[in-house]
Design a protein around this motif. Structure first.
Motif, short mmCIF file in Angstrom:
data_model
loop_
_atom_site.label_atom_id
_atom_site.label_comp_id
_atom_site.label_asym_id
_atom_site.label_seq_id
_atom_site.Cartn_x
_atom_site.Cartn_y
_atom_site.Cartn_z
N ARG A 59 0.97 -1.21 -0.03
CA ARG A 59 -0.08 0.01 0.00
C ARG A 59 0.95 1.15 -0.07
O ARG A 59 1.92 1.16 0.56
N PHE A 60 0.49 2.27 -0.77
CA PHE A 60 1.23 3.35 -0.81
C PHE A 60 0.87 4.36 0.19
O PHE A 60 -0.27 4.75 0.70
N MET A 61 1.81 5.16 0.65
CA MET A 61 1.93 6.29 1.53
C MET A 61 1.06 7.44 1.06
O MET A 61 1.07 7.53 -0.21
N ASP A 62 0.55 8.44 1.88
CA ASP A 62 -0.31 9.14 1.43
C ASP A 62 0.48 10.15 0.32
O ASP A 62 1.53 10.74 0.64
N ASN A 63 0.01 10.40 -0.72
CA ASN A 63 0.75 11.44 -1.85
C ASN A 63 -0.43 12.53 -2.07
O ASN A 63 -1.35 12.57 -1.50
N ILE A 64 0.11 13.40 -3.02
CA ILE A 64 -0.81 14.50 -3.12
C ILE A 64 -2.08 14.13 -3.57
O ILE A 64 -3.15 14.78 -3.30
N ALA A 65 -2.41 13.08 -4.49
CA ALA A 65 -3.62 12.65 -5.22
C ALA A 65 -4.31 12.21 -4.06
O ALA A 65 -5.67 12.43 -3.87
N ILE A 66 -3.78 11.16 -3.32
CA ILE A 66 -4.63 10.51 -1.98
C ILE A 66 -5.01 11.65 -1.20
O ILE A 66 -6.21 11.18 -0.47
N LEU A 67 -4.21 12.52 -0.71
CA LEU A 67 -4.75 13.58 0.32
C LEU A 67 -5.54 14.41 -0.37
O LEU A 67 -6.69 14.63 0.53
N TYR A 68 -5.58 14.69 -1.45
CA TYR A 68 -6.70 15.44 -2.15
C TYR A 68 -8.01 14.68 -2.21
O TYR A 68 -9.27 15.24 -1.97
N GLY A 69 -8.08 13.61 -2.42
CA GLY A 69 -9.24 12.54 -2.44
C GLY A 69 -9.72 12.44 -1.05
O GLY A 69 -11.06 12.56 -1.00
N LYS A 70 -8.81 12.44 -0.03
CA LYS A 70 -9.48 12.36 1.31
C LYS A 70 -9.91 13.75 1.69
O LYS A 70 -10.82 13.62 2.26
N LEU A 71 -9.60 14.72 1.18
CA LEU A 71 -9.83 16.10 1.48
C LEU A 71 -11.45 16.38 0.80
O LEU A 71 -12.42 16.76 1.67
N LEU A 72 -11.46 15.84 -0.27
CA LEU A 72 -12.81 15.93 -0.98
C LEU A 72 -13.71 14.91 -0.17
O LEU A 72 -15.04 15.30 -0.11
N HIS A 73 -13.43 13.78 0.24
CA HIS A 73 -14.21 12.83 0.98
C HIS A 73 -14.81 13.58 2.23
O HIS A 73 -15.92 13.67 2.61
N ARG A 74 -13.66 14.52 2.74
CA ARG A 74 -14.20 14.76 4.21
C ARG A 74 -15.05 15.98 4.03
O ARG A 74 -16.09 16.12 4.85
N VAL A 75 -14.91 16.65 3.01
CA VAL A 75 -15.87 17.81 2.88
C VAL A 75 -17.38 17.38 2.51
O VAL A 75 -18.11 18.09 2.98
N ARG A 76 -17.15 16.37 1.58
CA ARG A 76 -18.59 15.77 1.24
C ARG A 76 -19.31 15.37 2.54
O ARG A 76 -20.46 15.53 2.76
N GLN A 77 -18.75 14.65 3.49
CA GLN A 77 -19.23 14.18 4.47
C GLN A 77 -19.65 15.09 5.68
O GLN A 77 -20.74 15.15 6.15
N LEU A 78 -18.79 16.25 5.78
CA LEU A 78 -19.24 17.38 6.56
C LEU A 78 -20.48 18.16 6.13
O LEU A 78 -21.22 18.69 6.87
N VAL A 79 -20.59 18.21 4.83
CA VAL A 79 -21.64 19.02 4.41
C VAL A 79 -22.89 17.99 4.46
O VAL A 79 -24.02 18.78 4.63
N ALA A 80 -23.03 16.93 4.38
CA ALA A 80 -24.20 16.14 5.01
C ALA A 80 -24.32 15.94 6.27
O ALA A 80 -25.60 16.29 6.58
N LEU A 81 -23.42 16.22 7.01
CA LEU A 81 -23.60 16.56 8.55
C LEU A 81 -24.33 17.83 9.08
O LEU A 81 -24.90 17.93 9.62
N VAL A 115 -3.39 19.71 6.43
CA VAL A 115 -3.05 20.22 4.96
C VAL A 115 -3.31 21.74 4.98
O VAL A 115 -4.17 22.17 5.54
N SER A 116 -2.32 22.33 4.15
CA SER A 116 -2.51 23.58 4.14
C SER A 116 -3.39 24.01 2.93
O SER A 116 -3.61 23.30 2.07
N LYS A 117 -4.37 24.99 2.97
CA LYS A 117 -4.94 25.63 1.85
C LYS A 117 -4.33 25.86 0.53
O LYS A 117 -4.85 25.58 -0.56
N GLY A 118 -2.98 26.29 0.74
CA GLY A 118 -1.97 26.69 -0.54
C GLY A 118 -1.78 25.33 -1.11
O GLY A 118 -1.93 25.59 -2.49
N SER A 119 -1.79 24.49 -0.61
CA SER A 119 -1.36 23.11 -1.17
C SER A 119 -2.51 22.49 -1.83
O SER A 119 -2.30 21.67 -2.90
N PHE A 120 -3.65 22.31 -1.25
CA PHE A 120 -4.74 21.80 -1.94
C PHE A 120 -5.88 22.66 -2.06
O PHE A 120 -6.73 22.72 -1.14
N LYS A 121 -5.81 23.31 -3.05
CA LYS A 121 -6.95 24.22 -3.34
C LYS A 121 -8.23 23.49 -4.21
O LYS A 121 -7.76 22.91 -5.05
#
Length: 260
Positions: A59-81, A115-121
């Motif tokens: 399994r791969f350590m978190d890279n930019i693509a994986i972290l970006y995916g996790k960020l979108l997942h978390r935003v979607r979850q928080l929107v539902a909550l 993660v910083s907003k500048g790195s993952f907009k």
């Protein structure tokens, strides 16, 4: 329209065999040292060797693509909550409410993932997609996120989102044949956990703002069970490594190129 929709759902529910419900499945005779992950089993649809690599611990350590995916997942979850807490019921009012909460939702998501907003907009159109996806659903009365289910079948899965009892699988990547199998297994696990029939689930592609309704019929259930059977076989007899059209966008392509 409401009557026709009701008839359609009733007819669909009667076509699912009781033997293929999650609560009716028999445990495998093979006893595993650790449970199989549903997301790994789903890989068998496109590449059995990908399943084997993941099972063996590649399994791969978190890279930019994986972290970006996790960020979108978390935003979607928080929107539902946030929608669960909304005092409004109309679609327009709920969307306006969720839009007003977006800044605090993003702040929380960035903070939780460190993660910083500048790195993952996140592009504004994707944020609009996420608000639209939630706002187009009926007002939720029950929301759970990151629902981990480990059952006596030797299987474990984490469902991204459960709204009003239905599983939602969230995707950032393009649609894949694996998606339906993964969602089907989440339906089976929920049925086993709650001892209640579930006949549909949802797959959302966050980048495109698309939601697919998946009716989990006998064919999908059998397909998911066949993948499970193959997974148990591949643990002892590894699958062969072959090239396919899926290789070029697979995260394991560099590793496999060394083995071929």
């Amino acid at each position: 329209m409401q009557v026709n929709s009701l008839v359609l759902v009733v007819e669909f529910m009667t076509c699912v065999s009781s033997k293929l419900r999650g609560y009716a499945l028999s445990s495998p005779s093979i006893k595993l040292e650790r449970p199989l992950w549903i997301s790994d089993i789903a890989c068998i649809v496109t590449c059995p060797y990908k399943f084997y690599l993941r099972f063996c611990g590649f399994r791969f350590m978190d890279n930019i693509a994986i972290l970006y995916g996790k960020l979108l997942h978390r935003v979607r979850q928080l929107v539902a909550l946030s929608d669960l807490e909304s005092p409004f019921s109309s679609i327009r009012e709920r969307k306006d409410f969720l839009t007003s909460k977006l800044a605090s939702i993003l702040e929380q998501a960035y903070s939780e993932l460190n993660v910083s907003k500048g790195s993952f907009k996140i592009p504004s159109y994707i944020l609009r997609n996420i608000i639209k996806l939630q706002g187009s659903l009926p007002k939720p009365s029950f929301v759970e996120v990151e629902v981990r289910i480990e059952v006596d079948l030797g299987l474990v899965g984490i469902i991204d989102l459960v709204i009003n009892g239905a599983p939602f699988e969230l995707k950032v990547s393009s649609p894949s044949k694996e998606d339906e199998v993964q969602l089907t297994w989440y339906v089976l696990l929920l049925e086993r956990k709650f001892n209640e029939p579930i006949d549909m689930g949802y797959i959302e592609y966050l980048n495109k703002g698309i939601r697919r309704i998946i009716y989990v019929d006998d064919d999908l259930r059998l397909k998911a069970l066949k993948c499970w059977k193959k997974a148990l076989e591949f643990i002892y007899v590894p699958p062969s490594l072959t090239r396919s059209t899926y290789c070029r966008r697979c995260i394991y392509k560099s590793l496999c190129s060394l083995l071929l």
